[in-house]
Design a protein around this motif. Structure first.
Motif, mmCIF file in Angstrom:
data_model
loop_
_atom_site.group_PDB
_atom_site.id
_atom_site.type_symbol
_atom_site.label_atom_id
_atom_site.label_comp_id
_atom_site.label_asym_id
_atom_site.label_seq_id
_atom_site.Cartn_x
_atom_site.Cartn_y
_atom_site.Cartn_z
ATOM 1 N N PHE A 11 0.833 -1.200 0.000
ATOM 2 C CA PHE A 11 0.000 0.000 0.000
ATOM 3 C C PHE A 11 0.868 1.250 0.000
ATOM 4 O O PHE A 11 1.969 1.259 0.530
ATOM 5 C CB PHE A 11 -0.904 0.050 1.246
ATOM 6 C CG PHE A 11 -1.800 -1.132 1.416
ATOM 7 C CD1 PHE A 11 -1.472 -2.137 2.313
ATOM 8 C CD2 PHE A 11 -2.978 -1.246 0.691
ATOM 9 C CE1 PHE A 11 -2.296 -3.240 2.482
ATOM 10 C CE2 PHE A 11 -3.812 -2.340 0.842
ATOM 11 C CZ PHE A 11 -3.467 -3.341 1.742
ATOM 12 N N TYR A 35 0.279 5.537 0.691
ATOM 13 C CA TYR A 35 -0.520 6.722 0.970
ATOM 14 C C TYR A 35 0.343 7.918 0.607
ATOM 15 O O TYR A 35 1.390 8.148 1.200
ATOM 16 C CB TYR A 35 -0.917 6.799 2.449
ATOM 17 C CG TYR A 35 -2.079 5.926 2.826
ATOM 18 C CD1 TYR A 35 -1.878 4.596 3.169
ATOM 19 C CD2 TYR A 35 -3.384 6.413 2.823
ATOM 20 C CE1 TYR A 35 -2.946 3.776 3.515
ATOM 21 C CE2 TYR A 35 -4.453 5.610 3.173
ATOM 22 C CZ TYR A 35 -4.226 4.285 3.514
ATOM 23 O OH TYR A 35 -5.280 3.473 3.859
ATOM 24 N N ARG A 56 -4.608 7.009 -1.835
ATOM 25 C CA ARG A 56 -4.198 5.658 -1.459
ATOM 26 C C ARG A 56 -4.064 4.805 -2.717
ATOM 27 O O ARG A 56 -4.947 4.791 -3.572
ATOM 28 C CB ARG A 56 -5.211 5.036 -0.506
ATOM 29 C CG ARG A 56 -4.966 3.560 -0.204
ATOM 30 C CD ARG A 56 -5.911 3.077 0.869
ATOM 31 N NE ARG A 56 -6.427 1.745 0.588
ATOM 32 C CZ ARG A 56 -7.279 1.108 1.388
ATOM 33 N NH1 ARG A 56 -7.703 1.686 2.487
ATOM 34 N NH2 ARG A 56 -7.725 -0.094 1.084
ATOM 35 N N GLU A 105 -3.212 0.826 -3.956
ATOM 36 C CA GLU A 105 -3.144 -0.539 -3.468
ATOM 37 C C GLU A 105 -2.544 -1.460 -4.516
ATOM 38 O O GLU A 105 -2.737 -1.275 -5.710
ATOM 39 C CB GLU A 105 -4.553 -1.067 -3.152
ATOM 40 C CG GLU A 105 -5.265 -0.312 -2.078
ATOM 41 C CD GLU A 105 -6.597 -0.947 -1.726
ATOM 42 O OE1 GLU A 105 -7.463 -0.229 -1.233
ATOM 43 O OE2 GLU A 105 -6.774 -2.162 -1.948
ATOM 44 N N CYS A 152 -4.352 5.280 7.446
ATOM 45 C CA CYS A 152 -3.391 6.383 7.547
ATOM 46 C C CYS A 152 -4.135 7.614 8.068
ATOM 47 O O CYS A 152 -4.631 8.419 7.270
ATOM 48 C CB CYS A 152 -2.760 6.650 6.186
ATOM 49 S SG CYS A 152 -1.353 7.793 6.233
ATOM 50 N N THR A 191 1.642 10.049 -6.860
ATOM 51 C CA THR A 191 1.911 8.706 -6.354
ATOM 52 C C THR A 191 3.195 8.197 -6.974
ATOM 53 O O THR A 191 3.597 8.618 -8.040
ATOM 54 C CB THR A 191 0.785 7.713 -6.705
ATOM 55 O OG1 THR A 191 0.662 7.666 -8.121
ATOM 56 C CG2 THR A 191 -0.511 8.134 -6.090
#
Lengths: 116, 112
Positions: free
Chosen positions: A47, A49, A54, A56, A68, B97
């Motif tokens: 995972f 954050y 988020r 996955e 989190c 990300t």
């Protein structure tokens, strides 16, 4: 405390137990990660954050549930685990968006989990 | 994501220079190359990072050719305590990300 702190360092649990792993980072980073490392296998990203988003790994079973609550704390909730889930669980943090450079991960010492 | 390929293991003796090469043929323009060291039952530790040419710090040097399709981590005068697994990662900076994927790494065994 400095760096990334993981608790507990060792955990033994039965398959019907519910437990949680905790991670805290004191680096002011804005991203946190859970990795799993089984014996003689590469680290597996579970995972992420990052900036309130988020991400996955779709192969992670639902018996692992991350949480989190803020940018400094990360939890991994464990329930009805299997013996094959026994592994070293590593938490890491990084600063996303810094320029230049890629996200450099700072890891904790890990939580060694044994599922009986 | 750029995939990396490294030798599974290497052997060396104390005092020698060790060079570990990583291949990353599909590296993207904004990807950086980062190397980590991991001892048993510990989390990986950052060693060095680079984008192109050569980078040197107090621990190691990183050589990156012009095409950036490979990189070489150089450890000068290794000691027994350098026995560890070394990972090469390729990833981009910035962004919301960043899925940083580790490969199998290279197990370096330093002998007396």
């Amino acid at each position: 405390e400095t760096g990334v702190t993981q608790t507990p360092r060792h955990l033994v649990m039965g398959m019907t137990n519910k437990k949680s792993l905790k991670c805290e980072q004191h680096l002011g980073h804005n991203a946190m990660y859970w990795y799993k490392q089984s014996a003689k296998k590469p680290l597996e990203l579970m995972f992420v954050y990052s900036l309130e988003e988020r991400v996955e790994n779709n192969s992670v079973p639902s018996r692992f549930s991350p949480e989190c609550p803020n940018s400094s704390h990360l939890f991994l909730h464990l329930h009805t685990l299997q013996p094959e889930d026994s592994a070293l669980y590593l938490c890491a943090s990084s600063q996303v968006g810094q320029d230049p450079g890629a996200n450099v991960l700072t890891f904790g010492a890990g939580s060694r989990l044994t599922v009986l | 994501l750029a995939k990396t390929t490294q030798p599974i293991s290497m052997d060396s003796y104390e005092g020698q220079e060790v060079n570990i090469t990583c291949s990353h043929n599909n590296i993207a323009t904004n990807d950086y190359i980062t190397w980590y060291q991991q001892f048993p039952s510990q989390g990986p530790r950052f060693i060095i990072q680079g984008y192109k040419t050569k980078v040197t710090n107090e621990v190691a040097s990183l050589f990156i050719p012009a095409d950036r399709k490979s990189s070489t981590l150089s450890l000068p005068r290794v000691s027994l305590s350098d026995t560890a697994v070394y990972y090469c990662l390729v990833g981009k900076y910035g962004g919301a990300t960043n899925k940083l994927i580790f490969g199998t790494g290279t197990l370096l065994a330093v002998q007396p």
